[in-house]
Design a protein around this motif. Structure first.
Motif, mmCIF file in Angstrom:
data_model
loop_
_atom_site.group_PDB
_atom_site.id
_atom_site.type_symbol
_atom_site.label_atom_id
_atom_site.label_comp_id
_atom_site.label_asym_id
_atom_site.label_seq_id
_atom_site.Cartn_x
_atom_site.Cartn_y
_atom_site.Cartn_z
ATOM 1 N N PHE A 1 0.657 -1.217 -0.214
ATOM 2 C CA PHE A 1 0.095 0.309 0.276
ATOM 3 C C PHE A 1 1.301 1.101 -0.058
ATOM 4 N N ARG A 2 2.100 1.124 1.067
ATOM 5 C CA ARG A 2 3.178 2.242 0.831
ATOM 6 C C ARG A 2 3.283 2.741 -0.422
ATOM 7 N N ASN A 3 3.831 1.560 -0.978
ATOM 8 C CA ASN A 3 4.297 1.578 -1.652
ATOM 9 C C ASN A 3 4.015 2.191 -3.640
ATOM 10 N N ALA A 4 2.686 1.548 -3.367
ATOM 11 C CA ALA A 4 1.836 2.339 -4.495
ATOM 12 C C ALA A 4 1.187 3.864 -4.425
ATOM 13 N N LEU A 5 1.206 4.257 -3.517
ATOM 14 C CA LEU A 5 0.579 5.145 -2.516
ATOM 15 C C LEU A 5 1.415 5.671 -2.786
ATOM 16 N N ALA A 6 2.699 6.371 -2.951
ATOM 17 C CA ALA A 6 4.181 6.556 -3.298
ATOM 18 C C ALA A 6 3.803 6.971 -4.807
ATOM 19 N N GLN A 7 3.431 6.641 -5.515
ATOM 20 C CA GLN A 7 3.621 6.844 -7.403
ATOM 21 C C GLN A 7 2.513 6.934 -7.525
ATOM 22 N N VAL A 8 1.873 6.456 -7.711
ATOM 23 C CA VAL A 8 0.142 6.494 -8.238
ATOM 24 C C VAL A 8 -0.127 8.037 -8.928
ATOM 25 N N GLU A 9 -0.624 7.703 -9.081
ATOM 26 C CA GLU A 9 -1.403 9.465 -10.270
ATOM 27 C C GLU A 9 -1.794 10.026 -8.842
ATOM 28 N N VAL A 10 -1.902 11.345 -9.117
ATOM 29 C CA VAL A 10 -2.160 12.577 -8.283
ATOM 30 C C VAL A 10 -4.039 12.319 -8.360
ATOM 31 N N GLY A 11 -4.390 11.634 -9.443
ATOM 32 C CA GLY A 11 -5.957 11.571 -9.320
ATOM 33 C C GLY A 11 -6.369 10.732 -8.386
ATOM 34 N N ALA A 12 -5.687 9.806 -8.313
ATOM 35 C CA ALA A 12 -6.373 8.906 -7.014
ATOM 36 C C ALA A 12 -6.189 8.987 -5.913
ATOM 37 N N ILE A 13 -5.412 9.699 -5.267
ATOM 38 C CA ILE A 13 -5.686 10.557 -4.234
ATOM 39 C C ILE A 13 -7.063 11.527 -4.076
ATOM 40 N N TYR A 14 -7.189 12.341 -4.823
ATOM 41 C CA TYR A 14 -7.851 12.594 -5.216
ATOM 42 C C TYR A 14 -9.395 11.724 -4.909
ATOM 43 N N ASN A 15 -9.226 11.105 -5.710
ATOM 44 C CA ASN A 15 -10.545 10.098 -5.413
ATOM 45 C C ASN A 15 -11.087 9.321 -4.151
ATOM 46 N N LEU B 1 -3.361 20.571 3.906
ATOM 47 C CA LEU B 1 -2.969 20.156 2.750
ATOM 48 C C LEU B 1 -3.164 19.742 1.175
ATOM 49 N N ASN B 2 -2.386 20.390 0.341
ATOM 50 C CA ASN B 2 -2.164 20.519 -1.109
ATOM 51 C C ASN B 2 -2.594 18.803 -0.995
ATOM 52 N N LEU B 3 -2.709 17.658 -2.416
ATOM 53 C CA LEU B 3 -2.923 16.275 -2.741
ATOM 54 C C LEU B 3 -2.085 15.632 -2.808
ATOM 55 N N GLU B 4 -0.621 16.429 -2.950
ATOM 56 C CA GLU B 4 0.764 15.976 -2.471
ATOM 57 C C GLU B 4 0.893 15.785 -1.513
ATOM 58 N N GLY B 5 1.260 16.486 -0.488
ATOM 59 C CA GLY B 5 1.109 17.344 0.643
ATOM 60 C C GLY B 5 0.072 15.859 1.410
ATOM 61 N N ILE B 6 -0.860 15.653 0.950
ATOM 62 C CA ILE B 6 -1.496 13.987 1.378
ATOM 63 C C ILE B 6 -1.436 12.849 1.722
ATOM 64 N N ARG B 7 -0.588 13.307 0.155
ATOM 65 C CA ARG B 7 0.495 11.823 -0.093
ATOM 66 C C ARG B 7 2.011 11.669 0.812
ATOM 67 N N GLU B 8 2.435 12.431 0.860
ATOM 68 C CA GLU B 8 3.558 12.530 1.672
ATOM 69 C C GLU B 8 3.400 12.473 2.998
ATOM 70 N N HIS B 9 1.840 13.094 3.398
ATOM 71 C CA HIS B 9 1.860 12.393 4.882
ATOM 72 C C HIS B 9 1.257 11.789 5.327
ATOM 73 N N ILE B 10 0.630 10.340 4.945
ATOM 74 C CA ILE B 10 0.176 9.139 4.817
ATOM 75 C C ILE B 10 1.308 8.158 4.309
#
Length: 224
Positions: free
Chosen positions: A148-162, A205-214
């Motif tokens: 999960f961590r590895n996928a989240l680190a590289q998945v496109e930002v639209g998935a974070i938003y969704n 946070l912005n979406l990239e900030g959300i990704r990085e924090h998780i």
């Protein structure tokens, strides 16, 4: 079994999204008309001008993180109202109507104190838009926390938003998809991590900030 060794019986499947925009044909040249239209436009339009701002600006951490605050500041040249709208966190509200009500209250209170109605100095109207979201399955799954961590680190930002914004505000999953899966028995059954992840969407946070924090939260758990 340590958390890092758990394996979910039901995988997390990453799904991205894209936004289709529909112009509503409603415009405001001054703040009074802006207020009136905010009260009457569909909820999807309020969503577009607040939450969807993050999808359109996934890397930006701007001073005014919604379209209303940006317009009143730059075009109506009303910095005081812009600041009041700019500190509004859309993720603090459980539904769009609560958010709409707060925006209406802020603008109405501001106008009642001014005694005049600021209007666009540049003759640039506020144009109301609504959004429609189309999902796109990325064929990417995770069964372990490391996956999960590895996928989240590289998945496109639209998935974070969704999985964060769409899940909370349009699908009624108030903690977001990531936290739901982390907490679920058929997921990783990690309620403590899930609770921490659920809070990330409310940190401004912005979406990239959300990704990085998780990702950091996952790394901390994996290292323990």
């Amino acid at each position: 079994m340590k958390d890092r060794d758990k394996r979910a019986s039901s995988p997390f499947r990453f799904v991205s999204c894209m936004e289709l925009r529909e112009v509503l044909g409603k415009e405001a040249m001054d703040e009074q008309r802006l207020l009136e239209l905010i009260e009457e436009v569909p909820g999807d339009s309020i969503y577009y001008h607040t939450h969807s701002y993050y999808l359109r600006h996934p890397y930006a951490q701007r001073l005014f993180p919604n379209d209303f605050a940006t317009w009143v500041t730059l075009f109506a040249q009303d910095r005081k109202l812009g600041e009041r709208l700019g500190v509004l966190d859309p993720f603090e509200f459980e539904d769009i109507e609560q958010l709409r009500g707060e925006i209406v209250s802020i603008i109405g209170d501001h106008l009642s104190q001014l005694g005049f109605v600021p209007r666009s100095a540049a003759n640039e109207p506020f144009e109301f838009v609504r959004s429609h979201i189309i999902e796109s399955d990325l064929d990417l799954e995770a069964r372990t926390l490391r996956d999960f961590r590895n996928a989240l680190a590289q998945v496109e930002v639209g998935a974070i938003y969704n999985h964060v914004c769409e899940a909370r505000m349009r699908k009624g999953r108030l903690t977001g998809d990531f936290a739901c899966w982390l907490a679920a028995d058929e997921g990783l059954d990690m309620p403590d991590l899930a609770a921490q992840v659920a809070k990330v969407g409310r940190l401004g946070l912005n979406l990239e900030g959300i990704r990085e924090h998780i990702v950091r939260l996952c790394d901390r758990t994996l290292a323990s």
